[in-house]
Design an enzyme around this catalytic site. Structure first.
Site, PDB file in Angstrom:
ATOM      1  N   HIS A  37       0.834  -1.202   0.000  1.00  0.00           N
ATOM      2  CA  HIS A  37       0.000   0.000   0.000  1.00  0.00           C
ATOM      3  C   HIS A  37       0.872   1.257   0.000  1.00  0.00           C
ATOM      4  O   HIS A  37       0.577   2.235  -0.680  1.00  0.00           O
ATOM      5  CB  HIS A  37      -0.881   0.036   1.252  1.00  0.00           C
ATOM      6  CG  HIS A  37      -1.871  -1.093   1.376  1.00  0.00           C
ATOM      7  ND1 HIS A  37      -1.807  -2.021   2.388  1.00  0.00           N
ATOM      8  CD2 HIS A  37      -2.940  -1.438   0.618  1.00  0.00           C
ATOM      9  CE1 HIS A  37      -2.815  -2.874   2.264  1.00  0.00           C
ATOM     10  NE2 HIS A  37      -3.513  -2.563   1.186  1.00  0.00           N
ATOM     11  N   GLY A 147      -2.405  -1.567  -7.408  1.00  0.00           N
ATOM     12  CA  GLY A 147      -1.252  -2.463  -7.429  1.00  0.00           C
ATOM     13  C   GLY A 147      -1.391  -3.546  -8.485  1.00  0.00           C
ATOM     14  O   GLY A 147      -2.491  -4.036  -8.747  1.00  0.00           O
ATOM     15  N   LYS A 149      -0.436  -6.380  -7.994  1.00  0.00           N
ATOM     16  CA  LYS A 149      -0.812  -7.560  -7.214  1.00  0.00           C
ATOM     17  C   LYS A 149      -2.215  -8.042  -7.616  1.00  0.00           C
ATOM     18  O   LYS A 149      -2.458  -9.233  -7.736  1.00  0.00           O
ATOM     19  CB  LYS A 149      -0.775  -7.191  -5.736  1.00  0.00           C
ATOM     20  CG  LYS A 149      -1.485  -8.122  -4.808  1.00  0.00           C
ATOM     21  CD  LYS A 149      -0.591  -9.248  -4.418  1.00  0.00           C
ATOM     22  CE  LYS A 149      -1.279 -10.320  -3.593  1.00  0.00           C
ATOM     23  NZ  LYS A 149      -2.421  -9.906  -2.840  1.00  0.00           N
ATOM     24  N   GLN A 153      -7.974  -6.705 -11.370  1.00  0.00           N
ATOM     25  CA  GLN A 153      -8.698  -5.546 -10.840  1.00  0.00           C
ATOM     26  C   GLN A 153      -8.255  -4.267 -11.557  1.00  0.00           C
ATOM     27  O   GLN A 153      -9.088  -3.447 -11.957  1.00  0.00           O
ATOM     28  CB  GLN A 153      -8.437  -5.432  -9.337  1.00  0.00           C
ATOM     29  CG  GLN A 153      -8.911  -4.156  -8.705  1.00  0.00           C
ATOM     30  CD  GLN A 153      -8.736  -4.169  -7.202  1.00  0.00           C
ATOM     31  OE1 GLN A 153      -9.527  -4.769  -6.489  1.00  0.00           O
ATOM     32  NE2 GLN A 153      -7.687  -3.537  -6.707  1.00  0.00           N
TER      33      GLN A 153
END
Ligand code: AMP
Length: 291
Positions: A37, A147, A149, A153
């Site tokens: 984050h 991100g 990650k 999304q």
């Protein structure tokens, strides 16, 4: 650093920043902050005058059997970490502020959301795109940070922004890992020491897959198989999916070529972990970030 808990408080804060001609970067999170984050914050800090972080465990992106109620939360700790990273304001609304009685409107991206995590988590991306749309409307940022990650999304949000003409630039930031390779995640907190060791197989499998492709393998099924063997050798693991996909369309590949996404979702005990790696296969040579 300011703590804002209502939409009206965000409007007042943002209106003042705008009157002063300041650019605004938004970092949406579900809190329980870690270095992943904070790397989004660092990027936002570089590119904007004002950095706003949202912290909201969004109920609409969790399935009925998922971990919404036990998702880790610690706003006090998050405030300290965010202040240390020079966040200017946190927006941490209660659920009723975002979804008041009678709430009925949802945003859905088709296609991209039907594969990978979307296939195993029905309704998940509808919740994500809905809450991110709301955050964009509430904060009206110039830029928003996501991100890699959560690669799918980020792709889904970029598509939503393009399709619905949100006036915001989407910036993606590389995956931050622990020293031993485990991708940082708030959910890593759930892992027992044995599960934590098993979880290392995700990144090992990605590197194994990438290595095989680098040595010349172009059959996606063979790559998936090798990755699968790496995961299933570890205790307490159960594969949700292992995918070798086109990095833009997210559709599964048979023959490996172009920009390729290796992605996996694996249950380790009761915790579902995800990780991914992007490779570029060009002129029959595979390139990726080896770490
Ligand atoms: P979350 O709080 O898990 O919803 O994540 C909020 C944002 O941080 C999302 O854009 C994530 O993709 C990003 N993020 C989470 N973990 C990492 C990580 N290990 N490295 C980089 N970004 C991350």
């Amino acid at each position: 650093m300011k703590l804002l808990e209502t939409i009206e408080a965000v409007h007042n804060y943002v209106n003042t920043a705008r009157r002063l001609g300041r650019s605004i970067g938004l970092v949406p999170t579900m809190g329980y902050l870690h270095a992943g984050h904070l790397s989004l914050v660092r990027k936002a800090r570089e590119q904007n005058d004002v950095v706003i972080m949202s912290i909201f465990v969004n109920p609409t992106q969790f399935g009925p059997e998922e971990d919404f109620s036990r998702y880790p939360r610690d706003l006090e700790r998050d405030q300290e970490l965010a202040a240390g990273a020079e966040v200017d304001a946190i927006f941490a609304p209660p659920v009723a502020e975002m979804y008041p009685e009678g709430y009925a409107t949802y945003v859905q991206v088709e296609g991209l959301t039907e594969v990978l995590c979307g296939a195993s988590r029905p309704g998940h991306f509808r919740g994500v795109t809905t809450v991110v749309s709301k955050l964009f409307n509430i904060v009206q940022p110039d830029r928003a940070y996501f991100g890699q990650k959560d690669y799918q999304q980020a792709q889904v949000i970029k598509r939503m922004v393009r399709d619905l003409n949100f006036p915001v630039e989407i910036i993606t930031v590389p995956i931050v890992r622990e020293a031993d390779g485990l991708a940082m995640s708030s959910r890593n907190k759930y892992l027992t020491p044995e599960q934590r060791r098993s979880a290392l197989a995700l990144y090992r499998a990605l590197n194994l897959g990438a290595g095989i492709i680098k040595s010349g393998e172009r059959r996606a099924a063979a790559v998936r198989k090798a990755m699968e063997t790496e995961i299933t050798a570890q205790p307490q693991t159960r594969i949700d999916y292992i995918a070798v996909s086109d990095a833009d369309t997210l559709q599964p590949l048979e023959e490996i070529a172009g920009r390729v996404l290796l992605a996996l979702a694996v249950w380790v005990g009761n915790t579902r972990l995800i990780d991914n790696l992007i490779l570029e296969v060009k002129d029959d040579v595979a390139h990726y970030d080896e770490k």
